[in-house]
Design a protein around this motif. Structure first.
Motif, short mmCIF file in Angstrom:
data_model
loop_
_atom_site.label_atom_id
_atom_site.label_comp_id
_atom_site.label_asym_id
_atom_site.label_seq_id
_atom_site.Cartn_x
_atom_site.Cartn_y
_atom_site.Cartn_z
N ALA A 40 0.76 -1.08 -0.02
CA ALA A 40 0.20 0.01 -0.24
C ALA A 40 0.97 1.35 0.08
O ALA A 40 0.61 2.13 -0.75
CB ALA A 40 -1.01 0.09 1.21
N MET A 41 2.08 1.17 0.87
CA MET A 41 2.58 2.62 0.79
C MET A 41 3.54 2.61 -0.60
O MET A 41 3.72 3.77 -1.14
CB MET A 41 3.93 2.20 2.00
CG MET A 41 3.21 2.35 3.23
SD MET A 41 2.36 3.78 3.54
CE MET A 41 3.77 5.02 3.75
N GLU A 46 3.91 5.84 -5.30
CA GLU A 46 4.21 6.07 -6.78
C GLU A 46 3.36 7.43 -7.15
O GLU A 46 3.61 8.19 -8.24
CB GLU A 46 3.67 4.72 -7.61
CG GLU A 46 4.10 3.57 -7.53
CD GLU A 46 3.58 2.55 -8.17
OE1 GLU A 46 2.57 2.60 -8.69
OE2 GLU A 46 4.02 1.36 -8.26
N THR A 47 2.25 7.81 -6.65
CA THR A 47 1.45 8.73 -6.96
C THR A 47 2.14 10.35 -6.85
O THR A 47 1.97 11.12 -7.40
CB THR A 47 0.02 8.92 -6.16
OG1 THR A 47 0.08 8.92 -4.62
CG2 THR A 47 -0.83 7.58 -6.55
N GLY A 48 3.32 10.19 -5.76
CA GLY A 48 3.72 11.36 -5.50
C GLY A 48 4.75 11.42 -6.45
O GLY A 48 5.35 12.72 -6.62
N PHE A 49 5.23 10.76 -7.36
CA PHE A 49 6.23 10.89 -8.38
C PHE A 49 5.60 11.11 -9.58
O PHE A 49 6.47 11.12 -10.68
CB PHE A 49 7.29 9.62 -8.47
CG PHE A 49 8.11 9.51 -6.87
CD1 PHE A 49 9.28 10.54 -6.83
CD2 PHE A 49 7.95 8.71 -5.93
CE1 PHE A 49 9.92 10.58 -5.73
CE2 PHE A 49 8.68 8.77 -4.94
CZ PHE A 49 9.66 9.78 -4.72
N GLN A 50 4.37 11.01 -9.96
CA GLN A 50 3.96 11.13 -11.37
C GLN A 50 4.15 12.47 -11.90
O GLN A 50 4.38 12.43 -13.30
CB GLN A 50 2.09 10.93 -11.39
CG GLN A 50 1.97 9.49 -10.79
CD GLN A 50 0.41 9.22 -10.83
OE1 GLN A 50 -0.41 10.06 -10.79
NE2 GLN A 50 -0.04 7.94 -10.89
#
Length: 64
Positions: A40-41, A46-50
């Motif tokens: 989950a982490m 991953e969303t923080g690096f999009q």
């Protein structure tokens, strides 16, 4: 996943697991929780690096 596991249904896996001693079940649950939290982490990270993949926002490769 091994060939043995891929041939078992979820219900068959549960039946096998429920034969384990209580302490082994507790250990298994702890290990599963840790793996699920890690997964989950990783998805959350991953969303923080999009934005880094957005070419319009590519300030790190801009020539000065």
């Amino acid at each position: 996943m091994s060939n043995i596991m891929s041939n078992l249904s979820l219900e068959e896996i549960k039946a096998i697991l429920f034969q384990l001693p209580e302490q082994e079940l507790v250990t298994l649950v702890t290990d599963l929780e840790e793996r699920l939290q890690t997964t989950a982490m990783m998805h959350l990270a991953e969303t923080g690096f999009q934005e880094w993949e957005d070419e319009e926002e590519d300030i790190y490769n801009a020539e000065a």
